[in-house]
Scaffold this motif. Structure first.
Motif, mmCIF file in Angstrom:
data_model
loop_
_atom_site.group_PDB
_atom_site.id
_atom_site.type_symbol
_atom_site.label_atom_id
_atom_site.label_comp_id
_atom_site.label_asym_id
_atom_site.label_seq_id
_atom_site.Cartn_x
_atom_site.Cartn_y
_atom_site.Cartn_z
ATOM 1 N N ALA A 1 41.811 -39.670 -3.737
ATOM 2 C CA ALA A 1 40.471 -39.631 -3.149
ATOM 3 C C ALA A 1 39.488 -39.392 -4.285
ATOM 4 O O ALA A 1 39.709 -38.530 -5.131
ATOM 5 N N ILE A 2 38.412 -40.175 -4.315
ATOM 6 C CA ILE A 2 37.452 -40.118 -5.415
ATOM 7 C C ILE A 2 36.094 -39.691 -4.877
ATOM 8 O O ILE A 2 35.601 -40.245 -3.882
ATOM 9 N N HIS A 3 35.511 -38.690 -5.518
ATOM 10 C CA HIS A 3 34.200 -38.172 -5.134
ATOM 11 C C HIS A 3 33.173 -38.558 -6.176
ATOM 12 O O HIS A 3 33.498 -38.727 -7.356
ATOM 13 N N ASN A 4 31.922 -38.709 -5.746
ATOM 14 C CA ASN A 4 30.863 -39.130 -6.668
ATOM 15 C C ASN A 4 30.557 -38.091 -7.741
ATOM 16 O O ASN A 4 29.966 -38.416 -8.766
ATOM 17 N N GLN A 5 30.943 -36.834 -7.514
ATOM 18 C CA GLN A 5 30.612 -35.774 -8.465
ATOM 19 C C GLN A 5 31.830 -34.913 -8.742
ATOM 20 O O GLN A 5 32.492 -34.428 -7.828
ATOM 21 N N THR A 6 32.140 -34.750 -10.029
ATOM 22 C CA THR A 6 33.278 -33.915 -10.402
ATOM 23 C C THR A 6 32.968 -32.439 -10.145
ATOM 24 O O THR A 6 31.802 -32.029 -10.095
ATOM 25 N N GLY A 7 34.027 -31.650 -9.978
ATOM 26 C CA GLY A 7 33.842 -30.223 -9.723
ATOM 27 C C GLY A 7 33.379 -29.914 -8.323
ATOM 28 O O GLY A 7 32.905 -28.810 -8.055
ATOM 29 N N PHE B 1 32.472 -42.617 -15.577
ATOM 30 C CA PHE B 1 33.436 -42.206 -14.552
ATOM 31 C C PHE B 1 34.111 -40.899 -14.958
ATOM 32 O O PHE B 1 34.225 -39.962 -14.160
ATOM 33 N N LEU B 2 34.575 -40.837 -16.201
ATOM 34 C CA LEU B 2 35.302 -39.658 -16.665
ATOM 35 C C LEU B 2 34.427 -38.414 -16.689
ATOM 36 O O LEU B 2 34.905 -37.296 -16.473
ATOM 37 N N SER B 3 33.149 -38.581 -16.959
ATOM 38 C CA SER B 3 32.258 -37.427 -17.071
ATOM 39 C C SER B 3 31.638 -37.019 -15.740
ATOM 40 O O SER B 3 31.225 -35.870 -15.577
ATOM 41 N N GLN B 4 31.594 -37.943 -14.760
ATOM 42 C CA GLN B 4 30.839 -37.676 -13.538
ATOM 43 C C GLN B 4 31.689 -37.617 -12.279
ATOM 44 O O GLN B 4 31.397 -36.821 -11.381
ATOM 45 N N ARG B 5 32.727 -38.427 -12.169
ATOM 46 C CA ARG B 5 33.440 -38.553 -10.903
ATOM 47 C C ARG B 5 34.539 -37.505 -10.769
ATOM 48 O O ARG B 5 35.113 -37.040 -11.755
ATOM 49 N N SER C 1 30.618 -53.488 -8.271
ATOM 50 C CA SER C 1 29.826 -52.356 -8.760
ATOM 51 C C SER C 1 30.670 -51.156 -9.181
ATOM 52 O O SER C 1 30.172 -50.253 -9.842
ATOM 53 N N ASP C 2 31.964 -51.142 -8.806
ATOM 54 C CA ASP C 2 32.772 -49.969 -9.101
ATOM 55 C C ASP C 2 34.202 -50.359 -9.477
ATOM 56 O O ASP C 2 35.164 -49.980 -8.797
ATOM 57 N N PRO C 3 34.376 -51.135 -10.544
ATOM 58 C CA PRO C 3 35.733 -51.542 -10.926
ATOM 59 C C PRO C 3 36.567 -50.406 -11.486
ATOM 60 O O PRO C 3 37.794 -50.460 -11.500
ATOM 61 N N VAL C 4 35.916 -49.347 -11.947
ATOM 62 C CA VAL C 4 36.634 -48.270 -12.614
ATOM 63 C C VAL C 4 37.442 -47.433 -11.625
ATOM 64 O O VAL C 4 38.475 -46.872 -11.979
ATOM 65 N N GLY D 1 38.596 -32.644 -9.099
ATOM 66 C CA GLY D 1 38.458 -32.319 -10.508
ATOM 67 C C GLY D 1 38.259 -33.545 -11.370
ATOM 68 O O GLY D 1 38.388 -34.697 -10.925
ATOM 69 N N SER D 2 37.960 -33.310 -12.631
ATOM 70 C CA SER D 2 37.753 -34.394 -13.589
ATOM 71 C C SER D 2 39.088 -35.019 -13.980
ATOM 72 O O SER D 2 40.067 -34.306 -14.213
ATOM 73 N N PRO D 3 39.157 -36.346 -14.103
ATOM 74 C CA PRO D 3 40.383 -36.997 -14.602
ATOM 75 C C PRO D 3 40.745 -36.551 -16.008
ATOM 76 O O PRO D 3 41.883 -36.710 -16.433
ATOM 77 N N LEU D 4 39.786 -35.975 -16.742
ATOM 78 C CA LEU D 4 40.066 -35.517 -18.099
ATOM 79 C C LEU D 4 41.117 -34.414 -18.135
ATOM 80 O O LEU D 4 41.723 -34.155 -19.171
#
Length: 272
Positions: free
Chosen positions: A190-196, A102-106, A168-171, A29-32
């Motif tokens: 665990a972080i995915h390239n696409q949220t949802g 990051f917040l909108s996409q990951r 390239s990915d400090p966030v 899910g989104s970190p938001l």
């Protein structure tokens, strides 16, 4: 840093959590949507570049063939102090843009090292009425999982490797940093390239399910029946409140369905 052999994910007993269990899905899910307000409002400080950093960045930008002549002359003539201020402004904008993307996409999925923490059962396990999944970290998607770092102070980022294209990915690391108040969670992410995104894990990744002390027997039976049709190797554990410390204790459960108990002549032991 190597991850633990097992990681745990607390769940409420809902139609969605049952569907995810049946389909063997982990949702990113989104970190938001996270409950820590600083997860989505981090304002990291930027480390002020040293004179050596400034000259490194000056050389990096001057080496770009596509740089405009006016900007090139500005980089060539600017004093270290002027260039430092310019780079801090560029760095802050670059970092703000990376955080926004990051917040909108990951997508992020959260796990814990602990299965017996009362606060975790209260906050994420529906006040001990939910359940907790145990995953083997030898399987996907745990190969790139990151340990959350807990700190009292806001993170400080070095903008130099970011502007030089060396980081390239400090966030991702930034969003694996939380206030020390949350240290009891012992969290990994665990972080995915696409949220949802719903990731289908292999059946062998799920090794156990822990039932909260107040989880209804009917709910336990439903989960046991789901597993009986697809994950028979998963060990079930019944939780109870410890009489000696503030934690949850677990005993193994060997579930027998009503029909199986009837067939074996064990009526009265179904669900035990």
């Amino acid at each position: 840093m190597s991850s633990p052999l097992q990681l745990y994910k607390y769940e409420r007993f809902t139609a969605q959590s049952l569907q995810n269990l049946k389909d063997q899905l982990i949702y990113f899910g989104s970190p938001l949507a996270f409950n820590d307000p600083y997860d989505c409002a981090l304002s990291p400080r930027i480390k002020e570049p040293t004179d050596a950093d400034v000259e490194k960045l000056r050389s990096h930008y001057l080496a770009k063939p596509e740089i405009e002549n006016g900007i090139r002359r500005e980089f060539e003539k600017a004093s270290p102090a002027v260039l430092r201020d310019m780079l801090l402004r560029i760095g802050q904008k670059t970092l703000d843009d990376m955080i926004k993307r990051f917040l909108s996409q990951r997508g992020v999925s959260c796990f814990s090292e602990k299965k017996d923490n009362l606060l975790m059962w209260s906050h994420y396990g529906d006040h001990c009425k939910g359940f907790c999944l145990e995953f083997s970290t030898m399987a996907d998607p745990f190969h790139k999982i990151k340990k959350v770092r807990y700190t009292q102070d806001m993170p400080i980022l070095d903008i130099v490797p970011i502007l030089c294209g060396e980081d390239s990915d400090p966030v991702s690391d930034l969003y694996c940093t939380k206030a020390i108040d949350w240290a009891y969670e012992h969290e990994w992410r665990a972080i995915h390239n696409q949220t949802g995104t719903a990731y289908r894990y292999p059946s062998e990744a799920l090794t156990g399910i822990y039932f909260g002390p107040d989880m209804p027997l009917t709910a336990i039976e439903i989960i046991a029946l789901v597993l009986a049709g697809q994950n028979e190797h998963v060990q079930l554990w019944q939780g109870s409140r410890s009489k000696f410390n503030f934690s949850v204790e677990f005993q193994p459960v060997n579930y027998i369905s009503h029909l199986e108990a009837k067939r074996l002549g064990l009526l009265g032991t179904a669900g035990t």
